[in-house]
Each structure stands twice: as C-alpha cells, then as structure tokens.
Design a protein around this motif. Structure first.
Motif, PDB file in Angstrom:
ATOM      1  N   ILE A  34       0.852  -1.186   0.000  1.00 33.45           N
ATOM      2  CA  ILE A  34       0.000   0.000   0.000  1.00 33.45           C
ATOM      3  C   ILE A  34       0.886   1.233   0.000  1.00 33.45           C
ATOM      4  O   ILE A  34       1.556   1.537   0.999  1.00 33.45           O
ATOM      5  N   LEU A  35       0.924   1.931  -1.133  1.00 34.02           N
ATOM      6  CA  LEU A  35       1.702   3.153  -1.258  1.00 34.02           C
ATOM      7  C   LEU A  35       0.785   4.332  -0.942  1.00 34.02           C
ATOM      8  O   LEU A  35      -0.240   4.522  -1.603  1.00 34.02           O
ATOM      9  N   VAL A  36       1.142   5.104   0.079  1.00 35.84           N
ATOM     10  CA  VAL A  36       0.318   6.235   0.488  1.00 35.84           C
ATOM     11  C   VAL A  36       1.045   7.518   0.119  1.00 35.84           C
ATOM     12  O   VAL A  36       1.984   7.943   0.806  1.00 35.84           O
ATOM     13  N   ASP A  37       0.630   8.117  -0.986  1.00 35.00           N
ATOM     14  CA  ASP A  37       1.221   9.379  -1.423  1.00 35.00           C
ATOM     15  C   ASP A  37       0.667  10.511  -0.562  1.00 35.00           C
ATOM     16  O   ASP A  37      -0.518  10.817  -0.609  1.00 35.00           O
ATOM     17  N   LYS A  66      -0.327  15.498   5.019  1.00 31.55           N
ATOM     18  CA  LYS A  66      -0.784  15.489   6.415  1.00 31.55           C
ATOM     19  C   LYS A  66       0.266  14.945   7.370  1.00 31.55           C
ATOM     20  O   LYS A  66       0.073  14.972   8.580  1.00 31.55           O
ATOM     21  N   GLY A  67       1.349  14.390   6.838  1.00 32.23           N
ATOM     22  CA  GLY A  67       2.400  13.883   7.710  1.00 32.23           C
ATOM     23  C   GLY A  67       2.431  12.369   7.787  1.00 32.23           C
ATOM     24  O   GLY A  67       1.525  11.658   7.319  1.00 32.23           O
ATOM     25  N   ARG A  72       0.403   6.628   7.442  1.00 31.68           N
ATOM     26  CA  ARG A  72       0.371   5.252   7.941  1.00 31.68           C
ATOM     27  C   ARG A  72      -1.048   4.839   8.312  1.00 31.68           C
ATOM     28  O   ARG A  72      -1.480   3.719   8.018  1.00 31.68           O
ATOM     29  N   ASN A  73      -1.780   5.734   8.976  1.00 28.90           N
ATOM     30  CA  ASN A  73      -3.157   5.423   9.365  1.00 28.90           C
ATOM     31  C   ASN A  73      -4.030   5.158   8.140  1.00 28.90           C
ATOM     32  O   ASN A  73      -4.896   4.274   8.161  1.00 28.90           O
ATOM     33  N   SER A 169      -3.937   3.853  16.687  1.00 30.38           N
ATOM     34  CA  SER A 169      -3.521   4.562  15.477  1.00 30.38           C
ATOM     35  C   SER A 169      -2.333   5.450  15.817  1.00 30.38           C
ATOM     36  O   SER A 169      -2.068   5.734  16.992  1.00 30.38           O
ATOM     37  N   PHE A 170      -1.634   5.881  14.788  1.00 29.68           N
ATOM     38  CA  PHE A 170      -0.496   6.772  14.990  1.00 29.68           C
ATOM     39  C   PHE A 170      -1.018   8.185  15.280  1.00 29.68           C
ATOM     40  O   PHE A 170      -2.029   8.617  14.712  1.00 29.68           O
TER      41      PHE A 170
END
Length: 304
Positions: A34-37, A66-67, A72-73, A169-170
């Motif tokens: 899962i790539l989160v851009d 958003k950081g 990650r979340n 969650s982070f």
C-alpha cells in the motif's frame, strides 16, 4: 492474504524505486503493498500509480500532505493482511527478508510482534548494525526495559499481527510517533520475539516525510515519562531513567522550559551496578546531589 506492507511516500523520487523493488524482488509473495502518497509534488505520486499499473499487488492512496502518522493510518485503514509491516520510502529491506520473517511467524503463530535487525544510517559514516538477539518476551514490561525496546521503538523493523492496530492509530501531528505508538501496541500484545535474521536498511533523508528532532523532543520526553510512571519508577528502572534523563537535558537545552521529569529515589549502589558510560553515571550522581533543575542548568552551561 498474509501480509500488508504500508509505505508512506513524500518527495522521494530518487529513492522510491529502490524501496518498492526491494519488496517486489522478495521471494515471499503473499502480500499487498500500500503506497500512500502524502501530497508529493516531485513526481513521486505518478511513480506510485505506475507501480500499481505494473503489479496488481500494489494499491495507491493519494491524499493532501498530512504527515507520516496520517499516511500510515490511511494505509492501515484499507489493509487486509493477517500481519502488517511498515517501510519508509527512503529505506529498503534486504533480500529474502520477508520470506525469513514470515516463515518464522508461520512456525510461531503466538508471536504478536517480530523484530529484526537494522543497518542504521546505511551508506553514511554513522552506519552500524543494530541487532537485538534471539529472544522471546512474554512480559511486555521486560521487553521494554530489559530488552531496551525504548531505544529501538521503531515500527519499520517489525512485523505486527494486524489486530494490534484495531484500537490503536499513529498520533497525527506528533513527532517521534513510533515511541508513542509502540507502548500502546504492547498493551494488547502477549508475545514479542526478536531475531537476528533479515535486515532493514535505514537511510536518512532530511527532505522526507519523517519528522526530525526539534520541538518534538518535548513529545518524546512526555511519552517516556508516561512509561516510567506506568512501570512504577522503581530502582530497577535506573538504566531506563538514565536514558530519559538525557532526553530531559536535551529538551531543556533546546527550549529552556522548566524540567518535568520526576526524580525517583535511586541509590548510589544502584548507580554503581549500571553498565552505563561514566558520563551517564555522573549525571545520575549529580541529580541526587543538586536536583533536576540545577543539573539542567549545569548541562546547558557545559554544552552551550
């Protein structure tokens, strides 16, 4: 599906291919990537889409910047694996690492977390190998204190049972998010194991998504104080306390804010028993004599 691999992506056009290919080249294949851009503007976003078009195991999320925690979340929210792991997009993993680790998890299904070695600051003069022995912990406090997990509370060199994140969650907007998150995961874990097989290559990218020290030291200090208090601030925690004391001294030097670290009763014999560098032992002895405020002031004068 056995494993979800969450990779936050931000301004990493020069390292993203190395990261993704280190996964695609693994002998283990039962995973989703899962790539989160996170709002990249350097071409990384299109690279993510191109990777997904080339391999159906890859999924992409695009979001405004958003950081790291938010990225990650977002990946966790759509993950489908029995296990989950994280890789920062300026880092990569060694050959056959996933096969080695997942085989071990298959053999020991009671493991909730499996931690593996890190080549720290790969390719730099500071490069060094971090290994944590071959151990199994059934007591999470023992893992944190005796295993010194507080020194390597990273999430990226660990594989987790996915259910640990069901209620965790982070923290959005908080620096040193891993040190905050790992203790929450340990509350729901029963067995943590460390292995000397596999390798995570950690590199340093000042322009990447990962936040760096600065104001975040205060957040890190608060996280460790909560842990000290939860563990009881006993004399057995003296070595961990010495670690947190150094963070408090760094926070005072950076911010000049009044120290917030409680001062427990630590005997001179306990200090002597610690296998600490002489500077750390000296700080603990001075703490007993002059107190936390004066130790902070003295350290600032000696390290302007």
């Amino acid at each position: 599906m056995k494993l979800s691999i969450v990779i936050p992506v931000y301004q990493v056009k020069y390292t993203l291919t190395r990261c993704v290919e280190s996964v695609l080249n693994q002998s283990f294949s039962d995973y989703e990537m899962i790539l989160v851009d996170d709002g990249s503007t350097d071409g990384s976003a299109k690279m993510c889409d191109d990777f997904a078009l080339a391999d159906n195991r890859i999924r992409v999320i695009h979001q405004a910047n958003k950081g790291l925690s938010s990225a990650r979340n977002a990946g966790l929210a759509i993950s489908r694996g029995e296990y989950v792991t994280f890789i920062d997009s300026d880092d990569f993993i060694g050959e056959n690492t996933l096969s080695i680790l997942m085989t071990k998890l298959e053999a020991y299904p009671d493991y909730d977390i499996l931690e593996y070695p890190v080549l720290w600051h790969h390719g730099s003069p500071e490069q060094r190998l971090l290994k944590f022995g071959v151990k199994t912990y059934n007591d999470m406090s023992s893992y944190w204190v005796d295993g010194k997990a507080y020194q390597h509370a990273y999430v990226w060199n660990k594989i987790f049972v996915r259910r640990l994140f069901d209620a965790v969650s982070f923290p959005d907007g908080q620096l040193f998010e891993d040190a905050y998150t790992l203790p929450l995961l340990l509350k729901n874990a029963h067995v943590v194991a460390t292995t000397e097989e596999g390798i995570y290559y950690y590199t340093s990218n000042p322009d990447g998504i990962t936040n760096h020290p600065g104001d975040g030291l205060s957040s890190l200090l608060e996280t460790h104080i909560r842990q000290l208090e939860a563990l009881g601030m006993t004399e057995e925690l003296s070595e961990y306390y010495a670690h947190v004391l150094n963070i408090q001294l760094d926070v005072y030097k950076a911010t000049r804010k009044a120290p917030i670290l409680p001062v427990p009763h630590i005997t001179s014999s306990a200090i002597r028993r610690l296998g600490l560098p002489w500077k750390s032992r000296l700080k603990l002895r001075l703490l007993k004599i002059i107190g936390i405020k004066n130790l902070c002031r003295l350290t600032r004068l000696l390290r302007p």
